[in-house]
Design an enzyme around this catalytic site. Structure first.
Site, PDB file in Angstrom:
ATOM      1  N   ASP A 175      80.319 179.262   1.772  1.00 33.21           N
ATOM      2  CA  ASP A 175      80.478 180.303   0.750  1.00 33.21           C
ATOM      3  C   ASP A 175      79.301 181.281   0.764  1.00 33.21           C
ATOM      4  OD1 ASP A 175      81.611 181.637  -1.357  1.00 33.21           O
ATOM      5  OD2 ASP A 175      80.855 180.273  -2.877  1.00 33.21           O
ATOM      6  N   GLY A 176      79.582 182.525   0.392  1.00 33.58           N
ATOM      7  CA  GLY A 176      78.505 183.504   0.182  1.00 33.58           C
ATOM      8  C   GLY A 176      78.431 184.599   1.232  1.00 33.58           C
ATOM      9  N   GLY A 224      80.292 187.254   1.575  1.00 32.56           N
ATOM     10  CA  GLY A 224      80.450 188.568   0.944  1.00 32.56           C
ATOM     11  C   GLY A 224      79.163 189.015   0.271  1.00 32.56           C
ATOM     12  N   ARG A 267      81.894 193.568   4.074  1.00 29.61           N
ATOM     13  CA  ARG A 267      82.074 192.110   3.962  1.00 29.61           C
ATOM     14  C   ARG A 267      82.273 191.460   5.331  1.00 29.61           C
ATOM     15  NH1 ARG A 267      83.067 189.877  -0.858  1.00 29.61           N
ATOM     16  NH2 ARG A 267      84.379 188.267   0.047  1.00 29.61           N
ATOM     17  N   HIS A 327      81.026 187.834   7.179  1.00 31.87           N
ATOM     18  CA  HIS A 327      81.824 186.799   7.841  1.00 31.87           C
ATOM     19  C   HIS A 327      81.327 186.584   9.279  1.00 31.87           C
ATOM     20  CE1 HIS A 327      84.311 186.506   4.387  1.00 31.87           C
ATOM     21  NE2 HIS A 327      84.910 187.674   4.531  1.00 31.87           N
ATOM     22  N   LEU A 367      82.061 164.922  18.469  1.00 25.91           N
ATOM     23  CA  LEU A 367      82.060 165.484  17.110  1.00 25.91           C
ATOM     24  C   LEU A 367      83.471 165.965  16.792  1.00 25.91           C
ATOM     25  CD1 LEU A 367      80.659 166.724  14.540  1.00 25.91           C
ATOM     26  CD2 LEU A 367      80.370 168.810  15.877  1.00 25.91           C
TER      27      LEU A 367
HETATM   28  C1  FPP Z   1      83.437 182.528   1.685  1.00 29.95           C
HETATM   29  O1  FPP Z   1      82.570 183.609   1.477  1.00 29.95           O
HETATM   30  C2  FPP Z   1      83.809 182.496   3.067  1.00 29.95           C
HETATM   31  C3  FPP Z   1      85.078 182.647   3.544  1.00 29.95           C
HETATM   32  C4  FPP Z   1      86.244 182.896   2.694  1.00 29.95           C
HETATM   33  C5  FPP Z   1      85.330 182.600   4.974  1.00 29.95           C
HETATM   34  C6  FPP Z   1      84.516 181.620   5.769  1.00 29.95           C
HETATM   35  C7  FPP Z   1      84.738 181.924   7.168  1.00 29.95           C
HETATM   36  C8  FPP Z   1      83.805 181.980   8.155  1.00 29.95           C
HETATM   37  C9  FPP Z   1      82.396 181.579   7.988  1.00 29.95           C
HETATM   38  C10 FPP Z   1      84.195 182.462   9.496  1.00 29.95           C
HETATM   39  C11 FPP Z   1      85.448 181.915  10.101  1.00 29.95           C
HETATM   40  C12 FPP Z   1      85.422 180.504  10.469  1.00 29.95           C
HETATM   41  C13 FPP Z   1      85.629 179.951  11.686  1.00 29.95           C
HETATM   42  C14 FPP Z   1      85.940 178.535  11.760  1.00 29.95           C
HETATM   43  C15 FPP Z   1      85.529 180.671  12.960  1.00 29.95           C
HETATM   44  P1  FPP Z   1      83.026 184.734   0.460  1.00 29.95           P
HETATM   45  O2  FPP Z   1      83.647 185.836   1.245  1.00 29.95           O
HETATM   46  O3  FPP Z   1      83.876 184.128  -0.597  1.00 29.95           O
HETATM   47  O4  FPP Z   1      81.638 185.166  -0.115  1.00 29.95           O
HETATM   48  P2  FPP Z   1      81.342 185.691  -1.583  1.00 29.95           P
HETATM   49  O5  FPP Z   1      81.708 184.577  -2.530  1.00 29.95           O
HETATM   50  O6  FPP Z   1      79.875 185.965  -1.548  1.00 29.95           O
HETATM   51  O7  FPP Z   1      82.177 186.930  -1.760  1.00 29.95           O
END
Ligand code: FPP
Length: 253
Positions: free
Chosen positions: A29-30, A32, A42, A46, A140
């Site tokens: 998380d985080g 964004g 954003r 990612h 793993l």
């Molecule tokens: C949450 O941050 C993150 C996500 C919804 C996506 C997580 C995905 C990745 C790290 C990349 C893709 C993964 C793989 C396996 C290749 P948020 O966007 O909710 O952040 P915020 O809460 O700060 O807005």
């Protein structure tokens, strides 16, 4: 005396003394907020999140963690703008294209958890190919949660159990917690010992609801793109120094 007043950071050496968690789950998380803090789109968050993931997978391999589950896309993430969803789907494909051979050589088994049927066909095609290629690996197990929701997983398990009961393949008296576990995406895997949530939120966000019943939670304010092996070591060290009772009493009580 100021010299030793700061808690020294935990290193790999510090966590090798006690048993490691077998299975670690991470809510990535985080992304964004990380981008927003830098005035970036954003998508940049990612992308940085994927770089963090690469480092953590590498570290998990180095220290011999057997199961790593990462939350990449939830059943609720469809509520995001279409453009962000498309970027995430493209990034997942890009990650597979760039990393698959390396992951395979290092013995990583890629295992998606969640309902792939609703993902764009191009994305699911790459995920299925990655699963097939790495099927026999066992150094793993990397569970990548995609279109995953804990409640949806349990609901599907209930439907499958009911179906098997009605078909006479399972008796109601035979249903117990172990049987239910066998109807989940994580069947035959140990439950996570440790669940890590970066970015400071105090929620499970529908991740592995059944499986984390007795997991230790470790929450940090560090945003996922800034999460590094050093933070993983801290989480593991904390985990190793907790007293897990699984509802029982302390052994010294
Ligand atoms: C949450 O941050 C993150 C996500 C919804 C996506 C997580 C995905 C990745 C790290 C990349 C893709 C993964 C793989 C396996 C290749 P948020 O966007 O909710 O952040 P915020 O809460 O700060 O807005």
């Amino acid at each position: 005396m100021a010299l030793f007043s700061k808690k020294p950071s935990i290193t790999e050496k510090d966590i090798m003394i006690k048993p490691l968690p077998q299975h670690i789950a991470i809510i990535m998380d985080g992304n964004g907020r990380w981008a927003q803090k830098r005035g970036l789109p954003r998508a940049a968050g990612h992308r940085a999140g994927i770089e963090a993931l690469k480092k953590i997978v590498e570290c998990a391999l180095d220290i011999n963690i057997k199961y790593l589950s990462v939350y990449a896309f939830s059943t609720e993430n469809w509520k995001r703008p279409k453009e962000e969803i498309n970027i995430l789907m493209d990034l997942i494909v890009e990650y597979i294209v760039k990393e698959l051979n390396k992951l395979h050589e290092k013995g990583v088994k890629i295992n998606s958890i969640g309902d792939l049927s609703q993902l764009p066909p191009e994305t699911s095609k790459y995920i299925i190919a990655a699963q097939e290629k790495t099927y026999r690996n066992n150094k793993l197990i990397l569970n990548v949660a995609l279109n995953y929701g804990g409640r949806a997983e349990i609901t599907n398990a209930v439907k499958d159990i009911a179906k098997h009961v009605s078909e006479g393949k399972l008796k109601i008296e035979e249903i117990n917690e172990d049987i239910v576990s066998q109807y989940l995406y994580t069947k035959s895997q140990p439950d996570p010992d440790l669940m890590i949530r970066p970015s400071g939120e105090m929620r499970l966000s529908n991740f592995l609801l059944w499986q984390v019943a007795y997991s230790e939670l470790w929450i940090t304010n560090v945003l996922w793109p800034d999460f590094r092996p050093q933070h993983l070591f801290e989480a593991i060290y904390d985990f190793q120094n907790r007293n897990r009772r699984f509802g029982g009493l302390d052994t010294k009580d």
